[in-house]
Each structure stands twice: as structure tokens, then as C-alpha cells.
Enzyme design. Structure first.
Site, PDB file in Angstrom:
ATOM      1  N   PRO A   1       0.774  -1.248   0.000  1.00  0.00           N
ATOM      2  CA  PRO A   1       0.000   0.000   0.000  1.00  0.00           C
ATOM      3  C   PRO A   1       0.804   1.295   0.000  1.00  0.00           C
ATOM      4  O   PRO A   1       0.770   2.075   0.952  1.00  0.00           O
ATOM      5  CB  PRO A   1      -0.829  -0.136   1.278  1.00  0.00           C
ATOM      6  CG  PRO A   1       0.048  -0.936   2.197  1.00  0.00           C
ATOM      7  CD  PRO A   1       0.773  -1.915   1.304  1.00  0.00           C
ATOM      8  N   CYS A   2       1.485   1.557  -1.096  1.00  0.00           N
ATOM      9  CA  CYS A   2       2.239   2.801  -1.203  1.00  0.00           C
ATOM     10  C   CYS A   2       1.306   4.020  -1.223  1.00  0.00           C
ATOM     11  O   CYS A   2       1.735   5.132  -0.941  1.00  0.00           O
ATOM     12  CB  CYS A   2       3.155   2.778  -2.415  1.00  0.00           C
ATOM     13  SG  CYS A   2       2.335   2.406  -3.966  1.00  0.00           S
TER      14      CYS A   2
END
Length: 176
Positions: free
Chosen positions: A141-142
Site C-alpha cells: 500500500p504505497c
């Protein structure tokens, strides 16, 4: 480097538009924003750059677990992904991506916080660079990494996609 005998891909619809999901026999290894027509050349370049000499083929069956979990995420039924991951990157990139996986659903952290967590407090810009190279957005989850001032800065798929993902998670209020 791990040996991969095959690379499978398929396309899915999402609130972000079409996504191309790519898996090896070791796990999900790449998610590209766009349709197969738009991303196939990029996938081939990625394979060449990473010295992957495997058969490349479309396979709804081999990508189905990833597509299912992404659909569950987009509808709010899944808060964590439980998939085998075939992560290809530098040692530093993998260190950053592992830190990103620890950011909980609906939460955000700054690039500075990630730099401190991995023991490289002055590497804030390098954290941004590693985020930009994340081959498995959403699952790693950047999108949960924001500026120190709370601004939605930088996202490989575009800040509009980052905003949608954070809205899905309830991390920000819907902006209309």
C-alpha cells in the site's frame, strides 16, 4: 534470483479503471494501471529488465485469487491481503516495501516516518523513489504514504487514484 517458469496476466475492472494483474508461479509480482492493450509492452520490458525468461500468457485461472482479493478490497470486504507475493527489487526497495506492508488499512504515514522506521532517517527522497517503483500497488500500500504536511503527494498511478484508494479505506473524506 528465483527461477520463474511462467508469467500469467489478466485484466480486471476496478474503481481506478482497468488493472492488469501479473503473477508468476511464486505469487503476484506486478499490477499495472490500465488495460492489457495498454500494459503488455510494459510487462515485457519489466520481464526483460528483471531477467525473467518465462512464458508469458493470459490466464484468468492463475490470476483469479489476486482478482478476487482486489475486488473484495474495493468493496470494503477485505482489509488485508493474504496472497503469495513474488517481490522483485533492490535490497533497499524491498526494505521499504516491507515497511509499507505494515501500514494498516485506513491509516497513513509520511515518507519521513517510513525513513525513520527503516533506520534511514535522511533517506526521505529515496523512500519516495522506492514507492514510485513499487511493482504491486494496492497490495503493497504505497498509497498510504503521504507528505509530512498531510498532502497527497506522488503516486505512480496518479494522485487521483491515491485519493480514491484512501477514500475507500476511510483515511480521507470523499472530496467532491
Amino acid at each position: 534470483m528465483e527461477k520463474r517458469s511462467a508469467i500469467y496476466y489478466n485484466e480486471m475492472d476496478s474503481p481506478l479503471g482497468p488493472l492488469t494483474v501479473v503473477c508468476s508461479d511464486l505469487g503476484v509480482c506486478l499490477i499495472e494501471f490500465g488495460s492489457i492493450d495498454q500494459t503488455l509492452a510494459t510487462i515485457k520490458v519489466w520481464m526483460k529488465k528483471n531477467y525473467i525468461r518465462a512464458n508469458l500468457s493470459i490466464s484468468p485461472e492463475d490470476t483469479e485469487p489476486v482478482v478476487t482479493q482486489l475486488n473484495e478490497y474495493f468493496t470494503g470486504k477485505r482489509l488485508k491481503f493474504d496472497l503469495p507475493i513474488d517481490l522483485i527489487g533492490t535490497k533497499f526497495q524491498c526494505l521499504v516495501w516491507e515497511a509499507l506492508k505494515k501500514i494498516e488499512y485506513g491509516e497513513t504515514k509520511s515518507y519521513k516516518q517510513i525513513a525513520q522506521e527503516i533506520g534511514a532517517p535522511k533517506a526521505v527522497r529515496a523512500i519516495g523513489g522506492a514507492n514510485n517503483k513499487n511493482p504491486i500497488p494496492i497490495i503493497i500500500p504505497c498509497h498510504r504514504v503521504i507528505g509530512s504536511n498531510g498532502a497527497l503527494v506522488g503516486y505512480g498511478g496518479g494522485v487521483d487514484k491515491k485519493e480514491i484508494l484512501l477514500e475507500i479505506e476511510g483515511a480521507i473524506k470523499k472530496i467532491s
